[in-house]
Design a protein around this motif. Structure first.
Motif, PDB file in Angstrom:
ATOM      1  N   HIS A 328      40.165  36.514  28.382  1.00 49.56           N
ATOM      2  CA  HIS A 328      41.450  36.754  27.933  1.00 49.56           C
ATOM      3  C   HIS A 328      41.614  38.156  26.875  1.00 49.56           C
ATOM      4  CE1 HIS A 328      44.457  35.074  24.182  1.00 49.56           C
ATOM      5  NE2 HIS A 328      45.114  35.757  25.204  1.00 49.56           N
ATOM      6  N   SER A 329      42.577  38.761  27.272  1.00 46.41           N
ATOM      7  CA  SER A 329      42.701  40.132  26.503  1.00 46.41           C
ATOM      8  C   SER A 329      41.614  40.990  26.602  1.00 46.41           C
ATOM      9  CB  SER A 329      43.428  39.715  24.969  1.00 46.41           C
ATOM     10  OG  SER A 329      43.636  40.580  24.275  1.00 46.41           O
ATOM     11  N   LEU A 330      41.082  41.346  25.571  1.00 48.65           N
ATOM     12  CA  LEU A 330      39.971  42.388  25.574  1.00 48.65           C
ATOM     13  C   LEU A 330      38.793  41.630  26.268  1.00 48.65           C
ATOM     14  CD1 LEU A 330      38.846  45.134  24.760  1.00 48.65           C
ATOM     15  CD2 LEU A 330      37.940  44.142  22.820  1.00 48.65           C
ATOM     16  N   GLY A 331      38.847  40.190  26.115  1.00 44.99           N
ATOM     17  CA  GLY A 331      37.757  39.463  26.943  1.00 44.99           C
ATOM     18  C   GLY A 331      37.758  39.820  28.541  1.00 44.99           C
ATOM     19  N   ALA A 332      38.983  40.136  28.919  1.00 37.15           N
ATOM     20  CA  ALA A 332      38.963  40.270  30.282  1.00 37.15           C
ATOM     21  C   ALA A 332      38.245  41.641  30.625  1.00 37.15           C
ATOM     22  CB  ALA A 332      40.418  40.154  30.723  1.00 37.15           C
ATOM     23  N   VAL A 333      38.566  42.499  29.764  1.00 34.92           N
ATOM     24  CA  VAL A 333      38.016  43.964  29.966  1.00 34.92           C
ATOM     25  C   VAL A 333      36.440  43.847  29.854  1.00 34.92           C
ATOM     26  CG1 VAL A 333      37.620  46.295  28.888  1.00 34.92           C
ATOM     27  CG2 VAL A 333      39.976  45.000  28.993  1.00 34.92           C
ATOM     28  N   VAL A 334      36.138  42.907  28.957  1.00 39.26           N
ATOM     29  CA  VAL A 334      34.643  42.713  28.807  1.00 39.26           C
ATOM     30  C   VAL A 334      33.859  42.063  30.356  1.00 39.26           C
ATOM     31  CG1 VAL A 334      32.595  41.275  27.693  1.00 39.26           C
ATOM     32  CG2 VAL A 334      34.517  42.443  26.342  1.00 39.26           C
ATOM     33  N   ALA A 335      34.916  41.301  30.474  1.00 37.43           N
ATOM     34  CA  ALA A 335      34.578  40.567  31.826  1.00 37.43           C
ATOM     35  C   ALA A 335      34.357  41.489  33.062  1.00 37.43           C
ATOM     36  CB  ALA A 335      35.518  39.224  32.186  1.00 37.43           C
ATOM     37  N   MET A 336      35.148  42.367  33.079  1.00 32.42           N
ATOM     38  CA  MET A 336      35.150  43.363  34.160  1.00 32.42           C
ATOM     39  C   MET A 336      34.118  44.261  33.893  1.00 32.42           C
ATOM     40  SD  MET A 336      39.084  44.444  35.221  1.00 32.42           S
ATOM     41  CE  MET A 336      39.945  44.679  33.519  1.00 32.42           C
ATOM     42  N   LYS A 337      33.655  44.512  32.889  1.00 34.69           N
ATOM     43  CA  LYS A 337      32.333  45.381  32.853  1.00 34.69           C
ATOM     44  C   LYS A 337      31.154  44.530  33.131  1.00 34.69           C
ATOM     45  CE  LYS A 337      34.243  49.104  31.015  1.00 34.69           C
ATOM     46  NZ  LYS A 337      33.698  50.507  31.606  1.00 34.69           N
ATOM     47  N   VAL A 338      31.187  43.333  32.617  1.00 35.76           N
ATOM     48  CA  VAL A 338      30.147  42.351  32.932  1.00 35.76           C
ATOM     49  C   VAL A 338      30.132  42.445  34.318  1.00 35.76           C
ATOM     50  CG1 VAL A 338      29.351  40.182  32.966  1.00 35.76           C
ATOM     51  CG2 VAL A 338      30.051  41.030  30.692  1.00 35.76           C
ATOM     52  N   LEU A 339      31.138  42.192  35.162  1.00 32.16           N
ATOM     53  CA  LEU A 339      31.024  42.085  36.640  1.00 32.16           C
ATOM     54  C   LEU A 339      30.263  43.405  37.336  1.00 32.16           C
ATOM     55  CD1 LEU A 339      34.240  40.651  37.772  1.00 32.16           C
ATOM     56  CD2 LEU A 339      31.618  39.654  37.976  1.00 32.16           C
ATOM     57  N   LEU A 349      37.077  35.698  39.384  1.00 33.86           N
ATOM     58  CA  LEU A 349      37.547  36.211  38.037  1.00 33.86           C
ATOM     59  C   LEU A 349      39.041  35.977  37.521  1.00 33.86           C
ATOM     60  CD1 LEU A 349      37.073  38.507  35.417  1.00 33.86           C
ATOM     61  CD2 LEU A 349      37.977  40.212  37.488  1.00 33.86           C
ATOM     62  N   VAL A 350      39.051  35.439  36.338  1.00 27.98           N
ATOM     63  CA  VAL A 350      40.384  35.229  35.879  1.00 27.98           C
ATOM     64  C   VAL A 350      40.866  36.149  34.989  1.00 27.98           C
ATOM     65  CG1 VAL A 350      42.256  33.486  35.173  1.00 27.98           C
ATOM     66  CG2 VAL A 350      40.484  32.972  36.678  1.00 27.98           C
ATOM     67  N   ASP A 381      36.509  48.659  42.938  1.00 28.82           N
ATOM     68  CA  ASP A 381      36.206  48.241  44.303  1.00 28.82           C
ATOM     69  C   ASP A 381      35.189  47.304  44.096  1.00 28.82           C
ATOM     70  OD1 ASP A 381      38.133  49.320  46.158  1.00 28.82           O
ATOM     71  OD2 ASP A 381      36.914  50.964  46.027  1.00 28.82           O
ATOM     72  N   LEU A 382      34.053  47.709  42.963  1.00 31.93           N
ATOM     73  CA  LEU A 382      32.875  47.041  42.815  1.00 31.93           C
ATOM     74  C   LEU A 382      33.267  45.573  42.149  1.00 31.93           C
ATOM     75  CD1 LEU A 382      29.793  46.901  42.558  1.00 31.93           C
ATOM     76  CD2 LEU A 382      29.989  47.959  40.305  1.00 31.93           C
ATOM     77  N   ILE A 383      34.163  45.635  41.244  1.00 32.39           N
ATOM     78  CA  ILE A 383      34.551  44.439  40.707  1.00 32.39           C
ATOM     79  C   ILE A 383      35.228  43.480  41.672  1.00 32.39           C
ATOM     80  CG2 ILE A 383      36.431  43.408  39.128  1.00 32.39           C
ATOM     81  CD1 ILE A 383      36.391  46.239  37.328  1.00 32.39           C
ATOM     82  N   LYS A 384      35.940  43.873  42.644  1.00 29.78           N
ATOM     83  CA  LYS A 384      36.478  43.040  43.670  1.00 29.78           C
ATOM     84  C   LYS A 384      35.573  42.413  44.531  1.00 29.78           C
ATOM     85  CE  LYS A 384      38.842  45.176  47.079  1.00 29.78           C
ATOM     86  NZ  LYS A 384      39.815  46.013  47.415  1.00 29.78           N
ATOM     87  N   LYS A 385      34.344  43.369  44.693  1.00 34.51           N
ATOM     88  CA  LYS A 385      33.111  42.868  45.663  1.00 34.51           C
ATOM     89  C   LYS A 385      32.510  41.810  44.610  1.00 34.51           C
ATOM     90  CE  LYS A 385      29.429  44.754  47.935  1.00 34.51           C
ATOM     91  NZ  LYS A 385      28.572  45.928  47.795  1.00 34.51           N
ATOM     92  N   GLN A 386      32.248  42.068  43.385  1.00 34.11           N
ATOM     93  CA  GLN A 386      31.289  41.037  42.516  1.00 34.11           C
ATOM     94  C   GLN A 386      31.985  39.818  42.226  1.00 34.11           C
ATOM     95  OE1 GLN A 386      28.648  42.256  42.836  1.00 34.11           O
ATOM     96  NE2 GLN A 386      27.919  43.037  40.830  1.00 34.11           N
ATOM     97  N   ALA A 387      33.488  40.020  42.372  1.00 38.99           N
ATOM     98  CA  ALA A 387      34.427  38.475  42.057  1.00 38.99           C
ATOM     99  C   ALA A 387      34.607  37.940  43.348  1.00 38.99           C
ATOM    100  CB  ALA A 387      35.634  39.085  41.352  1.00 38.99           C
ATOM    101  N   ASN A 388      33.697  38.446  44.340  1.00 38.86           N
ATOM    102  CA  ASN A 388      34.006  37.529  45.716  1.00 38.86           C
ATOM    103  C   ASN A 388      35.249  37.819  46.180  1.00 38.86           C
ATOM    104  OD1 ASN A 388      32.407  36.457  47.644  1.00 38.86           O
ATOM    105  ND2 ASN A 388      32.570  34.295  46.662  1.00 38.86           N
ATOM    106  N   GLY A 389      36.202  38.829  45.812  1.00 39.20           N
ATOM    107  CA  GLY A 389      37.484  39.046  46.173  1.00 39.20           C
ATOM    108  C   GLY A 389      38.449  37.963  45.573  1.00 39.20           C
ATOM    109  N   ASN A 390      37.720  37.075  44.831  1.00 41.63           N
ATOM    110  CA  ASN A 390      38.433  35.900  44.255  1.00 41.63           C
ATOM    111  C   ASN A 390      39.012  36.232  42.813  1.00 41.63           C
ATOM    112  OD1 ASN A 390      39.953  33.557  44.034  1.00 41.63           O
ATOM    113  ND2 ASN A 390      37.712  32.363  43.731  1.00 41.63           N
ATOM    114  N   ILE A 391      40.336  36.806  42.732  1.00 35.82           N
ATOM    115  CA  ILE A 391      40.663  37.392  41.414  1.00 35.82           C
ATOM    116  C   ILE A 391      42.110  36.744  41.219  1.00 35.82           C
ATOM    117  CG2 ILE A 391      41.150  39.457  40.071  1.00 35.82           C
ATOM    118  CD1 ILE A 391      39.014  40.594  41.487  1.00 35.82           C
ATOM    119  N   ALA A 392      42.481  36.272  39.866  1.00 38.07           N
ATOM    120  CA  ALA A 392      43.613  35.916  39.645  1.00 38.07           C
ATOM    121  C   ALA A 392      43.906  36.877  38.435  1.00 38.07           C
ATOM    122  CB  ALA A 392      43.728  34.438  39.217  1.00 38.07           C
TER     123      ALA A 392
END
Length: 971
Positions: A328-339, A349-350, A381-392
């Motif tokens: 959520h919010s900055l948490g989503a930025v953290v999530a992308m960095k984690v991925l 990834l949501v 591209d990496l994020i897309k891959k790491q999230a299995n292409g399953n992003i909302a």
RNA sequence: GCCCGGGUGGUGAAAUUGGUAAACACGUAACACUUAAAAUGUUAUCUCUUACAAGGGUUGUGGGUUCGAUUCCCACCCCGGGCACCA
């Protein structure tokens, strides 16, 4: 019969002498130098600069150069400050392959070839300003090619990618999509292979929309921004390949999902906590459904840093293929960095109300504490891959924010953009049901036909679709599916995309999805006719309205359902979201070869990729012993330890230079800017000079560059516009393609066919003026036409006729009014035709004028000079010679282009045609603007006409003033 | 399959954008000049009615609109180019 007895014997026309003489004079008097003259309006006319091959020019090459020369000469005479430069595009494979064979520095071959090219160009009498010559292989030039690359890098438009790329096994380098034709290397014809190799890629797709829209943009006066041939615009449209459609979610049927238990991780945002907002509610809802949920309390929520938060999540949470990460919010930025740091992909990834761009702080908002402590760089591209292409991506409530960042983010990530209203702004309510709804797993399809959604009878995924792997445990015919996937992997790109072959596929038994339109559950298949890298890699199959789906359905006996079409927009609103897809792919920008611009980047173990500081540019190509490509995906530069090993510009630690070089298209993507200011050491181009000369007013070259050079150059130009280097949004206002000159046998001129005609020989035999006239007279300029040395005599006769005409010039001559009229009509016609690039008809009208003058006993100097001036662009040497023989001291090419007198081009008598029942039966002369009544009366009295009228009843008479009288009679 | 061009004499082509189809040029033929050739000039050259005269036909094919169509509309054929199992 007229007598020639009293005429003087003319000076013989010797093209060898006069052409050399004038070429020397022009060079000495510097009349073709370009200047930024504020008093004059500028005209920038440009040729596509050549690759100086070892073979030299053939007679086809100069056609375009002659055309620009004709235009440039007229514009100069019309008082414009003309820029007509020339240079050489000399990086690339032929010079390099020659270097490999002979073990010599390619620079030597390039220098020799350039010298030869220049000699060949000079004998044609072209008016280039050679003081502005450029060469893409000159370090003083490619310094700025590297500089542009650095700017792209700094803006995040140049990035490293490990995606499978096109590899040519013969040329031993990767290729851009644009360099592949029908699955083969455009240069050598070898079928390309897909190889995963680390590459530098330019984000041309970020400019797809602008590249497309500006093709059809209008200027304020309503005319086209780009005056380009429709065929080239169309090629670019096709290449960019925009299709508007919808992303529609097909949720898995409950039979499929009921037993999937996921591992949810929820990350809170700035100034939030695991107990704030919707998090406790969401956690309990998910746990009720039997899922495992972790909601960590992130460290320093009021003063967060990226490193601390990301490390914390990595240490304290468990990630596996069933993990769904919610931020959520900055948490989503953290999530992308984690991925970006995980080793294995997770399930999904949501992103709830976040952006990947730091500028979302906005001008009005105060900078947040995390402004500096987070790095706003994302490998999407990496994020897309790491999230299995399953992003909302769940939209925020702020309209502007959504339009600006979330649409972009969801496009880049191929994510579902879920446009919903949060209960409270920024999803800050205690319960946010839309988030829960978004978590229900589903397959996204891209379709341009949402109107056919009720006809869906099955779904097809690409064999590589990321879901397939995670679904395997639920599939009953697992072995069959795995086998099919393995088989698909082994197929080459060419086999895979051959539309003619029979479709194959396998059902994923046990998996079903629900059509959101009618809640019907349909089976799911995988088939290799669905491509992983277009759309979402998944297709809703409507066999009744799609031929491919129909083929597949017939083969596997799937139902075909005829339906009535719905309203597209309504279907999108109800069941999906509007999406735009492009066929254009990002530009694979590195080559594993020697002879190209080195990329100004350094790889440091501590600092990662570090750009070479601008003050250290250019990064020069080092000398090497062997130019041979290695074939390993490394360029020969990698073997030059002295060059490769450098200190990191940031931490001074040990590091290595990037050893890939830039593709051939790099230097040509901006060269037209350098001509404006070719010697500038401080800037790519001085902005005052750029503002004076830009844009290119007329650009002439081959149509084969439609989807390469002309797209790349537009892309770089727009980027340079964005960073303030250029002042116009498009580089080339007007474009014209040259029609090829074919060999006399009708085949392409080539050494291989032995049908090459050398311009040096033609010029030696017929003269440059004749060659110029011939090439311009051959036919419509943009049309492909076979060369015919026999036909050149026509052009030569014309030049000689002009030469002989000078005998008739008498200072005492009084011209017939008809002669004066013809000259003025020809001035108008030639001026219009040169502007319209209709050189063939310009010359034909000049021939008519010359033939007419040839019939006169004598011609006044005044009229003959006018004729010479409008001939000058086509036959510059003869024109200047005759001009000076009439006593003119200055070159004809800096005299003023004649203006026609509008009164002199009007005829006061016109020929009126008389038609009877649509057939021409007679004609008569009448004064201009004779009344309709009088024309009708006169027409009826024309003898040939009367014959057809006797005994017939006139039914109707149409009179067109100054043109014709059309009479309709009965039987 | 979709999309963009284009189709006119023996040849390259032109046609004021709906108003004399084939300008200009190549080639060919005849004639003039020349001892001869070349060069140059003159004439002819879409096609059919064997030639003149006088007509008919003709702009890839077939239809349509119009007093009139190479030009505009519809269908089809062929050539060149772009995209393409792109959903």
């Amino acid at each position: 019969m007229k007598s020639k007895a009293n005429k003087q014997v003319p000076k013989a026309y010797d093209h060898l002498i006069i052409e050399k003489k004038w070429q020397k004079k022009w060079a000495k008097s510097k009349i073709y130098r370009s200047k930024e003259d504020a008093e004059k309006s500028k005209y920038y006319v440009l040729d596509m600069f050549p690759y100086p091959s070892g073979e030299g020019l053939h007679v086809g090459h100069p056609k375009g150069y002659i055309a620009t020369d004709v235009v440039s000469r007229m514009k100069r005479m019309q008082g414009h400050s003309v820029l007509h430069p020339m240079g050489f595009d000399a990086f690339g494979l032929p010079a390099e392959n020659y270097a490999i064979k002979t073990r010599t520095n390619p620079l030597i071959a390039v220098q020799r070839n350039v010298k030869r090219f220049k000699e060949q160009l000079e004998i044609i009498g072209l008016d280039y300003d050679w003081t502005r010559e450029i060469n893409t292989t000159d370090p003083a030039y490619y310094r700025w090619t590297q500089w542009i690359f650095l700017q792209l890098f700094k803006k995040g438009l140049a990035f490293e990618s490990n995606e499978p790329v096109n590899w040519c096994p013969t040329d031993k380098t990767v290729l851009a999509n644009e360099d592949v034709e029908d699955g083969r290397c455009e240069r050598c014809g070898t079928p390309v292979e897909k190889r995963p190799l680390r590459q530098w890629v330019l984000k041309i797709t970020d400019y797809a929309d602008r590249l497309l829209n500006d093709l059809d943009a209008k200027k304020s006066d309503g005319t086209n921004l780009l005056d380009w041939p429709e065929s080239i615009k169309e090629s670019q449209r096709n290449w960019i390949g925009k299709s508007e459609g919808a992303i529609i979610d097909f949720p898995f049927a409950s039979t499929t999902t009921e037993n999937i238990s996921a591992n949810y991780i929820i990350l809170h945002g700035f100034e939030g906590s695991a107990e704030s907002n919707f998090i406790p509610w969401l956690k309990s809802e998910l746990e009720k459904k039997g899922h495992k949920v972790t909601a960590p309390e992130l460290p320093n929520a009021f003063n967060p840093t990226e490193d601390e938060q990301v490390d914390f999540v990595l240490k304290n949470c468990h990630f596996d293929e069933n993990t769904v990460l919610i931020g959520h919010s900055l948490g989503a930025v953290v999530a992308m960095k984690v991925l970006m740091k995980l080793n294995e992909p997770i399930s999904g990834l949501v992103i709830v109300a976040a952006a990947s761009d730091p500028s979302f702080f906005g001008e009005s908002a105060k900078p947040r504490p995390f402004h500096e402590t987070f790095k706003w760089d994302f490998d999407l591209d990496l994020i897309k891959k790491q999230a299995n292409g399953n992003i909302a991506v769940l939209s925020d409530t702020q309209e502007e924010f959504r339009a600006k960042y979330l649409n972009h983010l969801s496009t880049q990530l191929d994510a579902r953009l879920i446009e919903v209203r949060a209960k409270e702004e920024h999803f800050c309510a205690l319960e946010e049901p839309e988030i829960l709804a978004a978590l229900h797993p589903s397959v996204k399809v891209f379709t341009t036909r949402p109107d056919t959604i009720f006809g869906v009878t099955y779904m097809v995924l690409a064999p590589e679709h990321p879901y397939v792997k995670s679904l395997l445990p639920k599939i009953s015919n697992r072995n069959e599916v795995v086998e099919y996937i393995e088989k698909a992997k082994l197929e080459t790109e060419m086999e895979r995309t051959d539309a003619k072959r029979e479709k194959t596929g396998v059902e994923l038994k046990g998996i079903r999805v629900v059509n959101p339109a009618n809640n019907e559950s349909v089976p799911v298949w995988i088939a290799d006719y669905v491509l992983a890298d277009y759309g979402t890699g998944a297709v809703m199959a409507v066999p009744a309205h799609d031929e491919r789906d129909a083929d597949f359905a017939k083969k596997y006996d799937l139902p075909i359902r005829e339906i009535k079409l719905e309203d597209k927009d309504e279907m999108i609103r109800k069941f999906g979201s509007k999406t735009i897809k492009y066929k254009l792919r990002d530009w694979v920008f590195s080559r594993q070869r020697y002879w190209g611009e080195p990329m100004p980047l350094i790889h440091c173990a501590n600092c990662g990729v570090v750009p070479v500081p601008e003050k250290d540019l250019p990064v020069k190509l080092p000398k090497v012993v062997s130019y041979e490509p290695t074939g390993t995906g490394e360029s020969p530069l990698a073997a030059i330890g002295k060059w490769v090993n450098v200190k990191c510009p940031k931490c001074k630690g040990k590091s290595r230079r990037e050893t890939n070089t830039m593709p051939q298209w790099a230097g040509s993507s901006w060269y037209y800017l350098r001509y404006m200011d070719p010697k500038n050491k401080k800037a790519l181009v001085d902005s005052k000079k750029e503002k004076y000369w830009a844009p290119v007013d007329l650009y002439i070259g081959g149509a084969e560059h439609a989807t390469r050079h002309l797209i790349y150059a537009r892309f770089w130009h727009k980027f340079l516009y964005d960073i303030g280097v250029t002042s116009t949004i498009e580089p080339f206002s007007r474009l014209q393609s040259v029609g090829l000159i074919m060999g006399e046998d009708g085949r392409k001129m080539s050494k291989r066919f032995g049908n090459v005609v050398n311009p040096d020989e033609v010029v030696a035999r017929f003269g440059a003026d004749t060659l110029r006239v011939y090439e311009m007279f051959m036919g419509p300029f943009d049309q492909q036409i076979a060369w015919s040395t026999d036909s050149m005599v026509g052009a030569r006769r014309f030049v000689e006729k002009v030469w002989r005409l000078s005998e008739k010039v008498l200072s005492s001559a009084v011209d017939d009014i008809n002669i004066i009229k013809i000259i003025h009509k020809t001035i108008k016609k030639v001026t219009d035709d040169i502007n319209g690039l209709k050189f063939n008809t310009a010359i034909s009208s000049l021939m008519i004028a010359v033939n007419e003058l040839d019939r006169a006993e004598s011609i006044s100097k005044e009229q003959f000079q006018l004729l010479l001036q409008i001939l000058a662009p086509f036959m510059p040497h003869v024109a200047d010679e005759l001009w000076s023989s009439l006593g003119n001291k200055k070159s004809i090419h800096i005299s003023s282009w004649p203006e026609f007198d509008p009164k002199l081009i009007e005829d006061n008598e016109v020929n009126i045609i008389v038609q009877i029942n649509g057939k021409m039966r007679g004609s008569f002369m009448a004064a201009k603007d004779t009344s309709k009544e009088l024309l009708e009366e006169t027409a009826k009295k024309v003898p040939e006409v009367m014959k057809w009228l006797t005994g017939k009843a006139i039914q109707k008479i149409v009179v067109v003033p100054n043109r014709l009288v059309s009479i309709v009679v009965g039987q």
